[in-house]
Design a protein around this motif. Structure first.
Motif, mmCIF file in Angstrom:
data_model
loop_
_atom_site.group_PDB
_atom_site.id
_atom_site.type_symbol
_atom_site.label_atom_id
_atom_site.label_comp_id
_atom_site.label_asym_id
_atom_site.label_seq_id
_atom_site.Cartn_x
_atom_site.Cartn_y
_atom_site.Cartn_z
ATOM 1 N N ARG B 140 0.864 -1.166 0.000
ATOM 2 C CA ARG B 140 0.000 0.000 0.000
ATOM 3 C C ARG B 140 0.908 1.225 0.000
ATOM 4 O O ARG B 140 1.773 1.365 0.878
ATOM 5 C CB ARG B 140 -0.901 0.024 1.239
ATOM 6 N N ILE B 165 -1.047 18.173 -10.478
ATOM 7 C CA ILE B 165 -1.774 17.255 -9.600
ATOM 8 C C ILE B 165 -2.706 16.375 -10.418
ATOM 9 O O ILE B 165 -2.899 15.199 -10.102
ATOM 10 C CB ILE B 165 -2.507 17.987 -8.447
ATOM 11 N N LYS B 166 -3.255 16.902 -11.503
ATOM 12 C CA LYS B 166 -4.066 16.038 -12.361
ATOM 13 C C LYS B 166 -3.192 14.899 -12.897
ATOM 14 O O LYS B 166 -3.594 13.736 -12.938
ATOM 15 C CB LYS B 166 -4.698 16.792 -13.527
ATOM 16 N N ILE B 169 -2.790 12.448 -10.189
ATOM 17 C CA ILE B 169 -4.054 11.726 -9.979
ATOM 18 C C ILE B 169 -4.186 10.604 -11.002
ATOM 19 O O ILE B 169 -4.570 9.473 -10.673
ATOM 20 C CB ILE B 169 -5.258 12.689 -10.084
ATOM 21 N N ARG B 173 -4.190 6.716 -9.961
ATOM 22 C CA ARG B 173 -5.436 5.968 -10.146
ATOM 23 C C ARG B 173 -5.137 4.655 -10.860
ATOM 24 O O ARG B 173 -5.655 3.596 -10.498
ATOM 25 C CB ARG B 173 -6.448 6.787 -10.947
ATOM 26 N N GLU B 178 -2.690 5.952 -3.329
ATOM 27 C CA GLU B 178 -3.461 7.066 -2.776
ATOM 28 C C GLU B 178 -2.599 8.323 -2.713
ATOM 29 O O GLU B 178 -1.384 8.245 -2.703
ATOM 30 C CB GLU B 178 -3.966 6.708 -1.374
ATOM 31 N N ILE B 179 -3.279 9.457 -2.674
ATOM 32 C CA ILE B 179 -2.569 10.734 -2.691
ATOM 33 C C ILE B 179 -2.918 11.560 -1.457
ATOM 34 O O ILE B 179 -4.077 11.636 -1.042
ATOM 35 C CB ILE B 179 -2.945 11.552 -3.951
ATOM 36 N N ILE B 400 -2.934 8.636 -21.131
ATOM 37 C CA ILE B 400 -4.257 8.520 -20.515
ATOM 38 C C ILE B 400 -5.330 8.615 -21.593
ATOM 39 O O ILE B 400 -6.248 7.796 -21.658
ATOM 40 C CB ILE B 400 -4.469 9.616 -19.454
ATOM 41 N N LEU B 436 -6.408 0.399 -19.256
ATOM 42 C CA LEU B 436 -7.771 0.477 -18.719
ATOM 43 C C LEU B 436 -7.933 -0.454 -17.526
ATOM 44 O O LEU B 436 -8.536 -0.095 -16.524
ATOM 45 C CB LEU B 436 -8.799 0.136 -19.800
ATOM 46 N N HIS B 437 -7.400 -1.657 -17.642
ATOM 47 C CA HIS B 437 -7.515 -2.632 -16.547
ATOM 48 C C HIS B 437 -6.178 -3.350 -16.374
ATOM 49 O O HIS B 437 -6.062 -4.540 -16.634
ATOM 50 C CB HIS B 437 -8.652 -3.614 -16.843
ATOM 51 N N PRO B 438 -5.178 -2.596 -15.916
ATOM 52 C CA PRO B 438 -3.831 -3.166 -15.858
ATOM 53 C C PRO B 438 -3.681 -4.135 -14.686
ATOM 54 O O PRO B 438 -4.367 -3.997 -13.666
ATOM 55 C CB PRO B 438 -2.951 -1.924 -15.640
ATOM 56 N N LYS B 441 -3.352 -3.077 -11.056
ATOM 57 C CA LYS B 441 -4.477 -2.465 -10.370
ATOM 58 C C LYS B 441 -5.480 -3.507 -9.875
ATOM 59 O O LYS B 441 -6.428 -3.188 -9.154
ATOM 60 C CB LYS B 441 -5.182 -1.481 -11.297
ATOM 61 N N ALA B 442 -5.274 -4.749 -10.274
ATOM 62 C CA ALA B 442 -6.215 -5.792 -9.904
ATOM 63 C C ALA B 442 -6.169 -6.056 -8.401
ATOM 64 O O ALA B 442 -5.104 -5.976 -7.777
ATOM 65 C CB ALA B 442 -5.870 -7.082 -10.659
#
Lengths: 451, 451
Positions: B140, B165-166, B169, B173, B178-179, B400, B436-438, B441-442
């Motif tokens: 984490r 910051i974008k 983000i 994501r 987390e930021i 992105i 999109l679903h790397p 990130k799972a």
């Protein structure tokens, strides 16, 4: 045309006089409301609703000016002591040449999809590592917001956008919500407030793992960091907006609901309502004509081009049978809270209440409609807006800072002071609001992963 | 004092001359480097390192001016056509009165903790719903960054903070990070670049569930959205910075490592190194004297007050036995990448490589040291910095946008164009980079939660 007749300067003077007249009207109206509050509201709703009426009156006034103004803006001029950045920030040529769609053909957000629920269900089954619920009764939520890719015309506007996104980052981190910050215009025809529609559709279809998409305007801030949206309440609904049934379905009041902060479920029904919502959006003749229709059909709506909020009121009011059962107009807490009736009460809230309530006692969201800190023209005095935005930001930020033993010196102050000493046993110290490790952030992973 | 002798205006002239002299020096130095690049670098390292030297030379020059300048600033003046916001943005009184610590007593970040590993382990066992690993080999991570609570002196500065910051983000994501965006000064003595130390300690102790804290400067941007940090590589280390062993331990070169982007494990060792790092930080005499020592002891370091980066070089070089085995100086990829040698190569990268490499071929991070878009004085021409920051932002943003079928019209353009048509079977369409679903990130949740 008016500009050619009267001259730009005279036109500005007239507009200024109109705005001043609006302020006078505001004062008179406030007097009436206070009297009504004392005497009783009667069948026209609560004094609270009166304020909303007032707000939206000014809101529409602003939008008229905004739309007219934005069409004129082609260059950003910034002259600073050290250099002239206008060469960097000159707007690029208008994108009119890119609208290649046949204007006679009806506008669509994309190729029609009719089996999205099945497509999505199949994908979720094939991708169990991207579940649409991250805990029991806790859907995966994507909060979507954004702003222009250009620097604000008002130099401090970007600073307030920065504070606003920090505010959202804080709330979403606590609540296990992901953020998408958009700075791209996907569809030149759907510029301005309509830009959210193509964006939302694109995100829903790209992210089947997302159960709810939460749209939130850049001028809306979280002021209750402890309030968790009651997701279970909406298990049979697909679209949640702050609003009142009577004001939408009975009155067709153009401010019967607010589209500055809403929840949209990722499902076929939502694609359908987006498709039905979109047709009033395309810039130019379509949007102008739609605006006239909306002014005619809705209660209290001033004259200006079609906006997404008015269009939604109209859609629901005229097709209630089709959509109504899946739309939840929520007024039990401030999914959207008009700043005008909230910001002067923060001290009273601190005195009498606590975070976690989400409603008039401690609003989840304070929404600065009409302030427009990024532009040059707002409906309210700029100083009032900026001061109150600072207060709202600090009001919410205090709830984050208290986790770490700090607070702002006052609601007006950027500076912080310590309110809890450091400890050599930090884990024995609980933060008052229980936000360090809140229940709504807990996740249960498969297997024990403490390493 | 100088101001009283010479007058403020003359002092500014002298400073301007000094800066111009620095630019002349820069040109000469560049000439030397190019020659050396042709002839061969020899024992002084790579041309790349030379550029870093140069960068840091100017960086330090900037920092001198920055610290002097920030002490003088008491009001923000912004005059706009419609109103004077100086009444809102006036700085609050200096916080000198709040430094109540006995200046003779050594500075500490907080009460000494010696059993943090045990405290943390017990807490993790008691709180299985807040695991420190969110997937096998996936700790984490909390990314920490921030900026001043005051609007930037340079009006476009906040716009670049917003884009930055974008950018963060978006990366976070995708990577399940987390930021925490900080805008509060927790300890008035540790202002400026030292402010990160009290903040980091506070966050580690408040969030035992966080395994790694990733500090990242606000002027650093992600330019490889597909690169996942090789967490496993650091399983026996607690502190990861971009740098070179030889430059730190052998040369004591003040740019042998970079503290603008680093990873710090949440453990007792880290608390200890923070405690050892902090003493050079307290503003005033301590920081000034420490600065002189660092200039004397480190290679190539100019004269200015102690900065956190130089202090870390000194700490590691002089106490290698104590800390060295747990510090990983990473140069296999750009955990920090100096912008000067990267930004002109983006087109070449696009031509020859692809995201996911993280290194000189496609840098994970492009770090705009010396640019200082928020202030008035940078080391480089403002136009060069802003243009290149736009390009770096777009370079990352394209990765992105491609997920959704769009791309910027060019690396210089804010506008986007469509590169993939909409589909009625969006889930059959894979985005090129698989973002999109790397896999990184799972997550595998306990039980099946598809509802």
């Amino acid at each position: 045309m008016l500009t050619r007749c009267l001259g730009a300067r005279r036109l500005r003077q007239i507009r200024r006089a109109f705005r001043h007249g609006a302020v006078t009207f505001l004062c008179l109206f406030l007097t009436v409301i206070v009297l009504r509050g004392t005497i009783g509201a009667g069948k026209f709703g609560t004094p609270q609703q009166d304020f909303d009426n007032l707000r939206h009156h000014l809101n529409s006034h602003r939008r008229v000016l905004e739309e007219q103004h934005s069409e004129k803006t082609t260059t950003t001029t910034n002259n600073y002591a050290t250099f002239d950045i206008s060469t960097i920030l000159v707007d690029e040529p208008s994108s009119k040449d890119e609208i290649t769609r046949d204007p006679k053909a009806p506008y669509t957000l994309g190729p029609r999809i009719t089996n999205w629920d099945q497509q999505r269900k199949r994908w979720l089954q094939q991708n169990p590592n991207f579940p649409n619920f991250i805990a029991p009764n806790k859907p995966r939520v994507l909060l979507v917001t954004g702003s222009s890719p250009k620097p604000c015309e008002n130099p401090v506007g970007d600073h307030y956008l920065l504070k606003s996104i920090k505010n959202k980052i804080d709330y979403c981190r606590l609540h296990g919500i992901e953020i998408f910050y958009n700075m791209a215009l996907f569809d030149a025809e759907m510029a301005g407030f309509w830009a959210k529609l193509p964006l939302i559709r694109k995100l829903l279809l790209s992210h089947p793992e997302v159960e709810f998409l939460w749209w939130m305007d850049s001028d809306a801030m979280f002021t209750d960091m402890a309030f968790e949206v009651p997701w279970e309440r909406y298990k049979d609904h697909n679209f949640v907006m702050h609003g009142w049934n009577e004001m939408v379905y009975d009155e067709k009041n153009w401010i019967g609901l607010n589209t500055g902060s809403f929840l949209l479920r990722n499902c076929q029904w939502s694609l359908d309502i987006l498709d039905s919502w979109a047709p009033m959006g395309p810039k130019g003749k379509v949007r102008d004509e739609a605006g006239k229709l909306l002014t005619r059909e809705l209660k209290n709506r001033p004259v200006f081009e079609a906006d997404d909020q008015s269009a939604m009121v109209y859609l629901l009011a005229t097709e209630r049978d089709k959509w109504g059962d899946k739309v939840y107009l929520e007024n039990g807490y401030y999914l959207h809270g008009y700043w005008g009736i909230l910001v002067d009460r923060y001290e009273e809230m601190i005195e009498n209440y606590h975070p976690g309530l989400g409603d008039h006692r401690w609003p989840l969201v304070t929404h600065f409609v009409g302030c427009k800190p990024c532009g040059k023209f707002g409906d309210y005095p700029v100083e009032r807006c900026l001061r109150q935005m600072d207060r709202a930001y600090n009001f919410g930020d205090n709830q984050i800072l208290q986790m770490y033993g700090f607070t702002h010196k006052s609601l007006a102050s950027k500076r912080v002071k310590r309110v809890r000493n450091e400890s050599s046993n930090p884990l024995d110290v609980k933060d008052e609001l229980g936000l360090l490790h809140p229940a709504f952030k807990a996740i249960r992973l498969s297997g024990m992963l403490i390493q």
